[in-house]
Write a protein that holds these residues in place. Structure first.
Motif, PDB file in Angstrom:
ATOM      1  N   UNK A   1       0.808  -1.207   0.000  1.00 39.22           N
ATOM      2  CA  UNK A   1       0.000   0.000   0.000  1.00 39.22           C
ATOM      3  C   UNK A   1       0.847   1.266   0.000  1.00 39.22           C
ATOM      4  N   UNK A   2       2.169   1.108   0.046  1.00 36.52           N
ATOM      5  CA  UNK A   2       3.080   2.253   0.047  1.00 36.52           C
ATOM      6  C   UNK A   2       3.681   2.397  -1.347  1.00 36.52           C
ATOM      7  N   UNK A   3       3.544   3.580  -1.919  1.00 33.85           N
ATOM      8  CA  UNK A   3       4.096   3.866  -3.238  1.00 33.85           C
ATOM      9  C   UNK A   3       5.603   4.083  -3.095  1.00 33.85           C
ATOM     10  N   UNK A   4       6.388   3.416  -3.911  1.00 32.93           N
ATOM     11  CA  UNK A   4       7.843   3.547  -3.869  1.00 32.93           C
ATOM     12  C   UNK A   4       8.328   4.087  -5.204  1.00 32.93           C
ATOM     13  N   UNK A   5       9.141   5.137  -5.176  1.00 37.03           N
ATOM     14  CA  UNK A   5       9.688   5.671  -6.419  1.00 37.03           C
ATOM     15  C   UNK A   5      11.208   5.508  -6.428  1.00 37.03           C
ATOM     16  N   UNK A   6      11.850   5.963  -7.491  1.00 34.64           N
ATOM     17  CA  UNK A   6      13.292   5.789  -7.646  1.00 34.64           C
ATOM     18  C   UNK A   6      14.084   6.457  -6.521  1.00 34.64           C
ATOM     19  N   UNK A   7      13.641   7.622  -6.068  1.00 34.45           N
ATOM     20  CA  UNK A   7      14.359   8.322  -4.993  1.00 34.45           C
ATOM     21  C   UNK A   7      14.333   7.509  -3.705  1.00 34.45           C
ATOM     22  N   UNK A   8      13.189   6.872  -3.427  1.00 32.37           N
ATOM     23  CA  UNK A   8      13.092   6.022  -2.232  1.00 32.37           C
ATOM     24  C   UNK A   8      14.077   4.873  -2.325  1.00 32.37           C
ATOM     25  N   UNK A   9      14.142   4.245  -3.478  1.00 29.14           N
ATOM     26  CA  UNK A   9      15.033   3.109  -3.679  1.00 29.14           C
ATOM     27  C   UNK A   9      16.490   3.550  -3.537  1.00 29.14           C
ATOM     28  N   UNK A  10      16.833   4.688  -4.149  1.00 29.72           N
ATOM     29  CA  UNK A  10      18.204   5.221  -4.032  1.00 29.72           C
ATOM     30  C   UNK A  10      18.559   5.498  -2.583  1.00 29.72           C
ATOM     31  N   UNK A  11      17.626   6.072  -1.846  1.00 29.19           N
ATOM     32  CA  UNK A  11      17.868   6.393  -0.439  1.00 29.19           C
ATOM     33  C   UNK A  11      18.122   5.114   0.370  1.00 29.19           C
ATOM     34  N   UNK A  12      17.319   4.089   0.100  1.00 25.92           N
ATOM     35  CA  UNK A  12      17.479   2.824   0.830  1.00 25.92           C
ATOM     36  C   UNK A  12      18.808   2.156   0.465  1.00 25.92           C
ATOM     37  N   UNK A  13      19.152   2.161  -0.795  1.00 22.93           N
ATOM     38  CA  UNK A  13      20.362   1.474  -1.238  1.00 22.93           C
ATOM     39  C   UNK A  13      21.651   2.252  -0.925  1.00 22.93           C
ATOM     40  N   UNK A  14      21.620   3.556  -1.135  1.00 24.33           N
ATOM     41  CA  UNK A  14      22.854   4.346  -1.047  1.00 24.33           C
ATOM     42  C   UNK A  14      22.915   5.293   0.136  1.00 24.33           C
ATOM     43  N   UNK A  15      21.830   5.387   0.891  1.00 30.30           N
ATOM     44  CA  UNK A  15      21.836   6.214   2.088  1.00 30.30           C
ATOM     45  C   UNK A  15      21.706   7.614   1.863  1.00 30.30           C
TER      46      UNK A  15
END
Length: 91
Positions: free
Chosen positions: A77-91
């Protein structure tokens, strides 16, 4: 022209099973030579998939395996975009 083809007992048994099933379901008696020719003609239609089946590495998943995998996925139910993924992967 006819050439002998060597195969192991398991392959021979499967070929005989298919041959028997064709006779049972269609009433038509086919030779193993006819059966192998038809199997080859069938493979020609999906040649690239057949060739890929001999590649080393990870085997291709069956449709059933893909479906089972997809059933295990849930929507949070949570929308995830590229910025979210980058933040999770690269901090």
């Amino acid at each position: 022209m006819s050439t002998a083809v060597k195969m192991d007992d398991e392959a021979k048994s499967k070929l005989e099973e298919i041959q028997a099933e064709i006779r049972l379901k269609t009433g038509k008696k086919v030779t193993q030579q006819e059966l192998l020719s038809e199997l080859i003609d069938t493979v020609v239609d999906s040649r690239s998939e057949f060739v890929d089946s001999f590649r080393d590495g990870t085997p291709k998943l069956t449709e059933e395996e893909i479906e089972r995998f997809n059933q295990g996925q849930i929507a949070s139910g949570v929308e995830t975009d590229e910025d979210d993924i980058d933040e999770i992967l690269y901090g």
